[in-house]
Design a protein around this motif. Sequence first.
Motif, mmCIF file in Angstrom:
data_model
loop_
_atom_site.group_PDB
_atom_site.id
_atom_site.type_symbol
_atom_site.label_atom_id
_atom_site.label_comp_id
_atom_site.label_asym_id
_atom_site.label_seq_id
_atom_site.Cartn_x
_atom_site.Cartn_y
_atom_site.Cartn_z
ATOM 1 N N VAL A 166 -32.246 -8.835 31.423
ATOM 2 C CA VAL A 166 -30.930 -9.483 31.421
ATOM 3 C C VAL A 166 -30.807 -10.427 30.223
ATOM 4 N N ALA A 167 -31.732 -11.397 30.135
ATOM 5 C CA ALA A 167 -31.618 -12.409 29.087
ATOM 6 C C ALA A 167 -31.715 -11.803 27.690
ATOM 7 N N LEU A 168 -32.713 -10.946 27.459
ATOM 8 C CA LEU A 168 -32.896 -10.394 26.117
ATOM 9 C C LEU A 168 -31.764 -9.448 25.700
ATOM 10 N N PRO A 169 -31.342 -8.493 26.565
ATOM 11 C CA PRO A 169 -30.200 -7.674 26.164
ATOM 12 C C PRO A 169 -28.949 -8.502 25.861
ATOM 13 N N TYR A 170 -28.730 -9.548 26.661
ATOM 14 C CA TYR A 170 -27.591 -10.448 26.384
ATOM 15 C C TYR A 170 -27.765 -11.124 25.026
ATOM 16 N N ALA A 171 -28.986 -11.623 24.766
ATOM 17 C CA ALA A 171 -29.242 -12.297 23.493
ATOM 18 C C ALA A 171 -29.017 -11.352 22.314
ATOM 19 N N PHE A 172 -29.557 -10.144 22.394
ATOM 20 C CA PHE A 172 -29.373 -9.191 21.302
ATOM 21 C C PHE A 172 -27.895 -8.837 21.128
ATOM 22 N N GLY A 173 -27.162 -8.811 22.245
ATOM 23 C CA GLY A 173 -25.734 -8.490 22.177
ATOM 24 C C GLY A 173 -24.896 -9.548 21.505
ATOM 25 N N GLN A 174 -25.450 -10.771 21.376
ATOM 26 C CA GLN A 174 -24.706 -11.874 20.759
ATOM 27 C C GLN A 174 -25.141 -12.147 19.322
ATOM 28 N N MET A 175 -26.220 -11.527 18.871
ATOM 29 C CA MET A 175 -26.828 -11.869 17.588
ATOM 30 C C MET A 175 -26.383 -10.945 16.454
ATOM 31 N N VAL A 176 -26.450 -11.478 15.239
ATOM 32 C CA VAL A 176 -26.244 -10.650 14.050
ATOM 33 C C VAL A 176 -27.386 -9.647 13.952
ATOM 34 N N GLY A 234 -28.217 -7.690 16.071
ATOM 35 C CA GLY A 234 -28.866 -7.608 17.375
ATOM 36 C C GLY A 234 -28.983 -6.191 17.893
ATOM 37 N N ASP A 235 -28.031 -5.319 17.545
ATOM 38 C CA ASP A 235 -28.104 -3.932 18.004
ATOM 39 C C ASP A 235 -29.337 -3.233 17.444
ATOM 40 N N PHE A 236 -29.629 -3.461 16.143
ATOM 41 C CA PHE A 236 -30.791 -2.824 15.518
ATOM 42 C C PHE A 236 -32.092 -3.392 16.079
ATOM 43 N N PHE A 237 -32.212 -4.722 16.115
ATOM 44 C CA PHE A 237 -33.464 -5.328 16.559
ATOM 45 C C PHE A 237 -33.666 -5.172 18.070
ATOM 46 N N GLY A 238 -32.593 -5.104 18.817
ATOM 47 C CA GLY A 238 -32.714 -4.824 20.246
ATOM 48 C C GLY A 238 -33.251 -3.426 20.484
ATOM 49 N N LEU A 239 -32.736 -2.460 19.736
ATOM 50 C CA LEU A 239 -33.248 -1.086 19.837
ATOM 51 C C LEU A 239 -34.708 -1.028 19.427
ATOM 52 N N LEU A 240 -35.065 -1.720 18.341
ATOM 53 C CA LEU A 240 -36.451 -1.757 17.883
ATOM 54 C C LEU A 240 -37.353 -2.355 18.959
ATOM 55 N N PHE A 241 -36.901 -3.434 19.586
ATOM 56 C CA PHE A 241 -37.704 -4.096 20.613
ATOM 57 C C PHE A 241 -37.984 -3.157 21.782
ATOM 58 N N PHE A 242 -36.957 -2.516 22.320
ATOM 59 C CA PHE A 242 -37.174 -1.667 23.495
ATOM 60 C C PHE A 242 -37.884 -0.364 23.139
ATOM 61 N N LEU A 243 -37.705 0.136 21.921
ATOM 62 C CA LEU A 243 -38.516 1.281 21.484
ATOM 63 C C LEU A 243 -39.989 0.910 21.435
ATOM 64 N N MET A 244 -40.264 -0.293 20.929
ATOM 65 C CA MET A 244 -41.638 -0.769 20.848
ATOM 66 C C MET A 244 -42.246 -0.894 22.242
ATOM 67 N N VAL A 245 -41.502 -1.479 23.170
ATOM 68 C CA VAL A 245 -42.007 -1.627 24.532
ATOM 69 C C VAL A 245 -42.236 -0.262 25.177
ATOM 70 N N ALA A 246 -41.347 0.690 24.896
ATOM 71 C CA ALA A 246 -41.511 2.040 25.436
ATOM 72 C C ALA A 246 -42.799 2.681 24.918
#
Length: 456
Positions: free
Chosen positions: A297-307, A309-321
Amino acid sequence: MALMPPIERQGWQQRWTFIAASTGAAVGLGNLWKFSYLAGENGGAAFVLVYLASVFLLALPILLAEVIIGSRGRANPVSSLHHVALEAGSSRFWQIIAWLGVAASLLILSYYSVIAGWIFAYVEAMFDDVFIGLNVRLVGDHFNHLLEDPRRLIIWHSSFVALIVLIAAFGVKRGVARAARILIPVLIIALILLAVYASKIGDIDTALEFLFKPDWSALTPAMILAAMGQAFFTLSIGMGAMMAFGAHRPDRHSVVGMLAMVALLDTAVALLAGLAIFPLVFSLNIEPAMGPGLMFVALPYAFGQMVYGDFFGLLFFLMVACVSLTSGVALLEPVTAWLVERFNWWRPLAATAVGVLVWLLGLLTVFSLNLWADINLWGMGVFEWLDFISANILLPLGAWLIALFVGWWMRAEVISDEMFDDHPWIFSLWRLLLRYIAAPAVLVIFIVPLYQRLIG
């Protein structure tokens, strides 16, 4: 009694291969998800310091003991315990360590695969820019809708199980080792990029103070117990995976040195994850003690508000996967190796059979989140019971027995031969920690939560 000649099994040729594979087994959602929210719930820096001390003084000595069993037995965990116990002139009773590890690995993988499925679902959501501009309530609704939909959960759970079965089918050398050699460096690079991004966009000063400036008022018995438990869990102790990888350790290399590197990499990943997560959390005034909601919840929200954020959010969850895949394969390995070596099964068939069992067990977790959400036994749902039995009973009990067997029953010359280290003081210090510090500590980790549950 003569020393037992080692079973003929060719180990990995390169030191880095063993380190990468073992790190891949150790690093998982426990580093990137559980560590961060436990730190958030337990005061930050004080928890981190107790966790670090627990890793190197308690968990690492038992990890070394577990790898020594696999290294000496040169077989799957069950067969390794059988051979090493015979060499030590001990009872076959010690094989229970391997069976506890097998049971723990299957139970943990059954719900781990469901949680990893959430990660896969979030990779898709990040790719589709689902969270851009959403408020916290809508992001939370997205997560809740995922948990309430058994069909989607089964699809992602099935996808994860299929992938780890595919990797495991290629074997330890061609599947596990190759995947780890690629994914571990990629993981480190991705985490560094994310930490740098978070430091530029987020509130790095508050995050550094939270992670590294201890508030000693947070130092409570419950916090110490949580940090110790996380240290054992994060290094995959008692699951059989490290014993299985120990059977493939490269010859003529110090086991102490290689496992120290594994512990350092595992710890570095956890701390880098904190540096990637908490600056974003604090910059948006999000409460760090959100539990599982911190990741979903917190991290997807944070990435959704950041410059960006779409790219780095995708990178983060790909890394976790990717991380979830390496640890998932490691959990699949002990039972797969046992079927191949004990019954001469074709390896792809063995991996598939274990995968089907894990998939079926995983349905218990899937349905406990929605259709069976009202089922409650002694204050816990089905998923909570699976987690409690594996994490609070099977793992610490197995780790304690490992410490007892290697610390008190295995012969010193056998252990020294497997450690391949020329410094007698290292052996003496390790054995002292194993016998008198680590073994009692893990017994506390086993007894206290069980006592609290029984009287609660």
